[in-house]
Scaffold this active site. Structure first.
Site, PDB file in Angstrom:
ATOM      1  N   ALA A  78       1.347   1.892   4.268  1.00  0.00           N
ATOM      2  CA  ALA A  78       2.824   0.832   3.691  1.00  0.00           C
ATOM      3  C   ALA A  78       2.311  -0.509   4.324  1.00  0.00           C
ATOM      4  CB  ALA A  78       4.052   1.636   4.262  1.00  0.00           C
ATOM      5  N   ARG A  80       0.944  -1.180  -0.086  1.00  0.00           N
ATOM      6  CA  ARG A  80      -0.011   0.007  -0.133  1.00  0.00           C
ATOM      7  C   ARG A  80       0.742   1.294  -0.106  1.00  0.00           C
ATOM      8  NH1 ARG A  80      -3.805   2.534   4.841  1.00  0.00           N
ATOM      9  NH2 ARG A  80      -4.972   4.043   3.333  1.00  0.00           N
ATOM     10  N   HIS A  81       0.362   2.205  -0.482  1.00  0.00           N
ATOM     11  CA  HIS A  81       1.380   3.559  -0.559  1.00  0.00           C
ATOM     12  C   HIS A  81       1.360   4.130   0.970  1.00  0.00           C
ATOM     13  CE1 HIS A  81      -2.476   5.733   0.670  1.00  0.00           C
ATOM     14  NE2 HIS A  81      -3.032   5.095  -0.270  1.00  0.00           N
ATOM     15  N   GLY A  82       2.436   4.828   1.032  1.00  0.00           N
ATOM     16  CA  GLY A  82       2.588   5.551   2.314  1.00  0.00           C
ATOM     17  C   GLY A  82       1.664   6.356   2.946  1.00  0.00           C
TER      18      GLY A  82
END
Length: 463
Positions: free
Chosen positions: A395, A85-87
């Site tokens: 994340a 996953r994105h931060g």
């Protein structure tokens, strides 16, 4: 009958509020000087990665290689796929507008003179602006830079400078700016680790893989645009549990009860979580919530994810068929190549969203509770496994490690850098053939085009 039920609900709400009011302030004030909010473990998809792995608070690059024992001594890791996953990101425009409404209400109407509320009124500024709209923050970039270093420490023979230079590490991302910025930061982490300056970040954008839900017409019609798909969430927002949280918040601010809506309660909860996730601050906004309030709000958010991305509707899971097949096609290719002594793709890094990870986890049978999450069983769900605070913080990562062992190939799964057994398989790193047999029906079916074909016109869509 309806009138009697309403009176009973109101009595329960008022009685519960009276029981909790006395203890609320003392507990909240006791944590005001703590650097970590007492409710930090309940932020759901808005939570920090460090709350899942607290050892990282003291050493952000810490790893425990002993966790990677596949159960045999003669195994060599030959491939890693990480779906991440994105931060940490800014709030979306929608939530920023809610936060602004709450802030205006506090400035203009709140009568409480407690120190923390005075601090909000006199020192805290509404610094969130609508143009932030979900963009990655610097903390989010660090989330990925540090994760890159830790994974390289876990798998030094695969995530290596040599493999990077020889293009054996592949990078794929969603087109959303927070994902693109995350995968660039991930590569920066590797380049800085190896002190490489002449090689720049590169990646592929693939929304068919990383935003499959947008491509699935049945999901869009039956869930995304269906007013009734999240009925359990709407019912819980009107429940006695939520009403108690609203009334307690109104008491804290000393405003009329009808001024505090479920959306404003959630806005305050988000302010607490974003201030902590972005700035590592125990914000004065956090004083509005006791741990029991946070549990209610966490459940509300889990209900949403359960019914929109998890087991609530079958198409939620089936929409991830493309990503599922992409993973196993790659593993099958590695299994074939290793017979000839060389694997062309040592590492695959794929960056997406919580909405990318949760459907895949559900498709594969992880975190499936015996009793479905509904609006009326909050009290029975305190021990549920479907808890997004633990599964998909910023994340969050699903890591699949393929090993070449003397008795055959083995596959290990890690969630957020911790080994997790595949459902119905009692081995930390089972034979790859066993994993394929477990998912045989999905491997021979789960056709994205077929599953995502709309069944009929949706009469519940908003115009």
């Amino acid at each position: 009958m309806t009138s009697a039920l309403s009176k009973q609900t109101l009595f329960f709400t008022t009685f519960s509020l009276a029981l909790t009011r006395f203890s609320y302030c003392s507990v909240a004030n006791a944590n005001v000087n703590s650097s970590i909010p007492a409710i930090a473990n309940y932020f759901g998809t808005k939570g920090r990665y460090e709350e899942v792995n607290p050892y990282l608070i003291n050493d952000i690059l810490s790893v425990n290689k002993s966790l990677l024992k596949p159960g045999c001594t003669d195994c060599t890791a030959i491939h890693v796929t990480a779906i991440i996953r994105h931060g940490t990101r800014y709030p979306t425009t929608k939530n920023i507008k809610r936060m602004q409404r709450l802030y205006d209400l506090v400035l203009n109407d709140a009568m409480n003179t407690d120190k923390w509320l005075t601090e909000i009124k006199t020192k805290w500024e509404m610094w969130y602006t609508e143009d932030m709209d979900g963009k990655l923050v610097e903390k989010g970039r660090d989330d990925h830079r540090h994760l890159a270093v830790r994974l390289a420490t876990f798998f030094p023979s695969l995530m290596s400078e040599e493999n990077l230079r020889s293009h054996r590490i592949r990078f794929i991302t969603s087109s959303k700016h927070r994902c693109v910025d995350s995968i660039v930061a991930f590569q920066e982490g590797l380049l800085n680790l190896w002190k490489v300056t002449e090689v720049g970040p590169s990646h592929e954008i693939n929304d068919e893989l990383m935003r499959f839900f947008d491509q699935c017409k049945k999901f869009v019609d039956d869930v995304e645009n269906n007013k009734t798909a999240l009925e359990e969430v709407h019912l819980f927002k009107a429940s006695a549990e939520m009403k108690i949280v609203q009334m307690k918040m109104a008491d804290q601010l000393q405003v009329p009860y009808n001024h505090i809506t479920p959306d404003l309660v959630e806005a305050a909860f988000f302010l607490c979580s974003y201030e902590f996730a972005i700035k590592s601050l125990n914000s004065p906004w956090c004083n509005l919530f006791h741990e029991t309030d946070a549990q209610v709000l966490e459940y509300k958010n889990d209900l949403k994810q359960y019914w929109k991305r998890g087991y609530g509707h079958d198409i939620n899971r089936k929409s991830s068929c493309t990503l599922f097949h992409d993973l196993f096609n790659r593993l099958d290719k590695v299994a074939h190549e290793i017979r000839f002594g060389h694997v062309s793709e040592a590492v695959t890094i794929q960056v997406g969203h919580a909405e990318t990870l949760l459907p895949l986890l559900a498709l594969m049978g992880f975190f499936r509770d015996e009793t479905p999450l509904t609006a009326d069983n909050f009290d029975l769900q305190h021990g549920r496994t479907f808890r997004t605070s633990r599964i998909v913080p910023y994340a969050a990562n699903l890591v699949f490690v393929l090993y070449d062992c003397s008795e055959g190939l083995r596959l290990q799964f890690l969630l957020n850098e911790t080994p997790l057994k595949f459902p119905d398989i009692n081995h930390q790193a089972p034979l790859y053939s066993t994993v394929r047999e477990t998912y045989r029906e999905l491997l021979h079916g789960c056709n994205f085009e077929k599953e995502c074909e709309p069944s009929r016109p949706n009469r519940n869509c908003e115009l």
